[in-house]
Design an enzyme around this catalytic site. Structure first.
Site, short mmCIF file in Angstrom:
data_model
loop_
_atom_site.label_atom_id
_atom_site.label_comp_id
_atom_site.label_asym_id
_atom_site.label_seq_id
_atom_site.Cartn_x
_atom_site.Cartn_y
_atom_site.Cartn_z
N HIS A 138 0.85 -1.19 0.00
CA HIS A 138 0.00 0.00 0.00
C HIS A 138 0.89 1.24 0.00
O HIS A 138 1.79 1.37 0.82
CB HIS A 138 -0.91 -0.01 1.24
CG HIS A 138 -1.83 1.17 1.30
ND1 HIS A 138 -2.78 1.42 0.34
CD2 HIS A 138 -1.93 2.18 2.20
CE1 HIS A 138 -3.44 2.52 0.65
NE2 HIS A 138 -2.94 3.01 1.78
N LYS A 159 -1.17 10.86 1.07
CA LYS A 159 -0.17 10.31 0.13
C LYS A 159 -0.49 10.71 -1.31
O LYS A 159 0.38 11.16 -2.05
CB LYS A 159 -0.11 8.78 0.25
CG LYS A 159 0.32 8.28 1.62
CD LYS A 159 0.44 6.77 1.67
CE LYS A 159 -0.92 6.08 1.49
NZ LYS A 159 -1.86 6.35 2.58
N ASP A 177 -1.99 3.99 -4.64
CA ASP A 177 -2.78 3.09 -3.79
C ASP A 177 -2.17 1.70 -3.67
O ASP A 177 -1.86 1.24 -2.59
CB ASP A 177 -4.23 3.00 -4.29
CG ASP A 177 -5.12 2.32 -3.27
OD1 ASP A 177 -5.00 2.64 -2.07
OD2 ASP A 177 -5.93 1.45 -3.65
N ARG A 243 16.54 14.48 13.22
CA ARG A 243 16.74 15.88 12.86
C ARG A 243 18.11 16.13 12.24
O ARG A 243 18.35 17.18 11.66
CB ARG A 243 16.57 16.78 14.09
CG ARG A 243 15.18 16.68 14.70
CD ARG A 243 14.99 17.64 15.85
NE ARG A 243 15.03 19.02 15.41
CZ ARG A 243 14.80 20.06 16.23
NH1 ARG A 243 14.53 19.84 17.50
NH2 ARG A 243 14.86 21.29 15.77
#
Length: 309
Positions: A138, A159, A177, A243
């Site tokens: 997916h 998405k 998808d 980060r």
């Protein structure tokens, strides 16, 4: 996926010298290709009749030195019920004995115009991609600057909307998808859309759009190598995200590991630009430039200078 002789003919634009509908519907079960050199001198140990048989200039020249009876005997032994087809490269003349043996054993005879090595490479590439075992995942697959990026995340996180924004920024949609992934070789992962979803993108509130119709052929690709996975996650104050770029997370699909980057999503954040930057940064690392290492080196130098002072 089932690959037939007819599919190979259409893909590589081969000429059918002999073969009816039934013979062209034969399934090709392996991507391995055989050049029957040793078989022409009668050595059939380890012979694999289920492979495509490719006859090039060397085999063809040797056949010319044989008598007609010997040529027929060779092909009568090479052609078996399970043999999908024989392909003659370079547009070389098809020996009559080959045609006779092919008709008697039910094997299609094809002819290609390209050189033997080129034809062999094209067939291997096509068959490896079509016969590889597939897994459906997916997500959305987008080609960003020539690099396949698999975007994953919870349903409704954005998405498809992010993929649409990337398309508008000049990148190319591969699949939305459902992405069918397969390993072409040990370290290379490829992805493609399900046939029913080709070039389609589902946007909540809008519906299904045809990206090729709206944005043109340059906005889509039928397949792409998968080199990076971007995982979109809901932003939580107590969640720790990388980060500095130290993370070495990976995911494994079809036995191939690819790097994964987790990106937090919250209101007002331009996710498509962040993904674009992540893809470019990953490519820069592959080329030998690591911004994280540069920062660490600068920090070390600064600490050293301050220590001296």
């Amino acid at each position: 996926m089932t690959v037939t002789v007819k599919m190979l003919v259409d893909k590589l634009k081969l000429k059918v010298v002999y073969g009816n509908e039934e013979l062209l519907a034969k399934a090709i079960t392996t991507a391995d290709i055989s050049r029957p050199g040793l078989e022409m001198v009668g050595y059939f140990d380890y012979y694999s009749p289920e492979r495509l048989q490719l006859v090039g200039m060397k085999e063809w020249t040797y056949l010319k030195t044989m008598t007609a009876n010997n040529r027929y005997s060779v092909f009568a032994n090479i052609f078996r019920e399970e043999t999908p087809a024989v392909i003659v490269a370079r547009g070389l003349e098809i020996p009559e004995e080959m045609l006779q043996a092919a008709k008697e054993n039910g094997v299609a005879v094809l002819q290609g115009r390209n050189s033997t090595s080129s034809l062999s490479g094209d067939m291997s590439w096509y068959l490896n991609s079509q016969l590889a075992e597939r897994t459906s995942v997916h997500g959305v697959l987008v080609d960003i600057y020539g690099m396949g990026v698999l975007i994953q995340g919870d349903s409704g996180i954005g998405k498809s909307e992010t993929a649409l924004e990337l398309v508008k920024r000049g990148h190319r949609l591969v699949a939305d998808d459902r992405v069918d992934v397969y390993a072409k070789d040990e370290g290379t992962l490829w992805g493609e859309p399900a046939e029913i979803l080709l070039h389609l993108l589902e946007i909540r509130g809008v519906g299904i759009i045809d990206v090729m119709s709206l944005y043109g052929a340059s906005a889509v690709r039928d397949s792409s190598q998968v080199q990076l996975c971007i995982c979109l996650e809901h932003f939580e104050n107590d969640e720790v995200f990388d980060r500095l770029g130290n993370s070495n997370e990976e995911i494994e699909l079809q036995g191939v590991k690819i790097p994964r980057i987790r990106i937090p999503v919250k209101t007002g954040r331009n996710v498509s630009v962040v993904i674009e930057a992540a893809a470019m940064n990953y490519r820069a690392k592959q080329m030998g430039y690591d911004a994280t290492k540069t920062f660490k080196d600068r920090l070390t130098d600064l600490i050293s200078k301050n220590g001296e002072d």
